[in-house]
Design a protein around this motif. Structure first.
Motif, short mmCIF file in Angstrom:
data_model
loop_
_atom_site.label_atom_id
_atom_site.label_comp_id
_atom_site.label_asym_id
_atom_site.label_seq_id
_atom_site.Cartn_x
_atom_site.Cartn_y
_atom_site.Cartn_z
N UNK A 6 30.52 25.70 -19.14
CA UNK A 6 31.17 25.23 -20.37
C UNK A 6 30.26 25.60 -21.52
N UNK A 7 30.73 26.45 -22.41
CA UNK A 7 29.92 26.85 -23.55
C UNK A 7 29.89 25.71 -24.58
N UNK A 8 28.79 25.58 -25.30
CA UNK A 8 28.70 24.50 -26.28
C UNK A 8 29.61 24.74 -27.48
N UNK A 9 30.03 23.67 -28.09
CA UNK A 9 30.79 23.75 -29.34
C UNK A 9 32.25 24.08 -29.16
N UNK A 10 32.95 23.97 -30.27
CA UNK A 10 34.39 24.24 -30.32
C UNK A 10 34.63 25.71 -30.65
N UNK A 59 45.22 25.49 -35.84
CA UNK A 59 45.85 24.22 -35.53
C UNK A 59 45.19 23.53 -34.34
N UNK A 60 44.67 24.31 -33.42
CA UNK A 60 44.13 23.76 -32.17
C UNK A 60 42.65 24.09 -32.06
N UNK A 61 41.87 23.12 -31.62
CA UNK A 61 40.47 23.35 -31.31
C UNK A 61 40.37 23.57 -29.81
N UNK A 62 39.61 24.57 -29.41
CA UNK A 62 39.50 24.97 -28.01
C UNK A 62 38.07 24.79 -27.52
N UNK A 63 37.90 24.69 -26.21
CA UNK A 63 36.59 24.76 -25.57
C UNK A 63 36.59 26.00 -24.69
#
Length: 127
Positions: A6-10, A59-63
């Motif tokens: 999982x990479x850090x941040x949005x 519109x959408x924040x992703x991980x």
């Protein structure tokens, strides 16, 4: 079993007008875990990048999840093994590949469900 980081941040997925140049701030200066991908088509320019570098409102924040280790471009099993359990869990996915590995974006609000689905499928997500 696949190892996933999982990479850090949005992250952001942006669409720019057809013919747009690469926005300033997207080339160079990336940290070790950042990834930026840009696709130009006659319909427009798609940019996936850390949200802090986004050249347009989203519109959408992703991980961002990265398949750990090099992938074999001739094989699609790695990406399918990740997408299938997420689809079953009804988690939206944006997938892209580089020469070295595969990436998945999942909505930030569904990250817990995504990690649970991947875990149940036998994969290991490193946070």
């Amino acid at each position: 079993m696949l190892d996933i980081a999982l990479l850090p941040g949005d992250y952001a997925v942006c669409r720019l007008a057809a013919g747009s140049a690469l926005p300033p701030g997207l080339s160079g200066g990336l940290s070790d875990d950042d990834v930026v991908t840009v696709s130009w088509t006659t319909d427009g320019v798609s940019v996936i990048c850390p949200a802090a570098r986004a050249p347009a409102q989203t519109e959408t924040t992703w991980r961002c999840l990265r398949l750990v280790g090099p992938s074999d471009l001739a094989l699609s099993t790695g990406l399918a093994a990740l997408i299938d359990p997420l689809a079953e869990a009804r988690v939206s996915v944006v997938a892209f590949s580089t020469h070295d590995t595969d990436y998945l974006l999942v909505p930030a609000v569904r990250l817990d469900q995504a990690v649970t689905a991947l875990d149940r499928a036998g994969h290991r997500v490193r946070t």
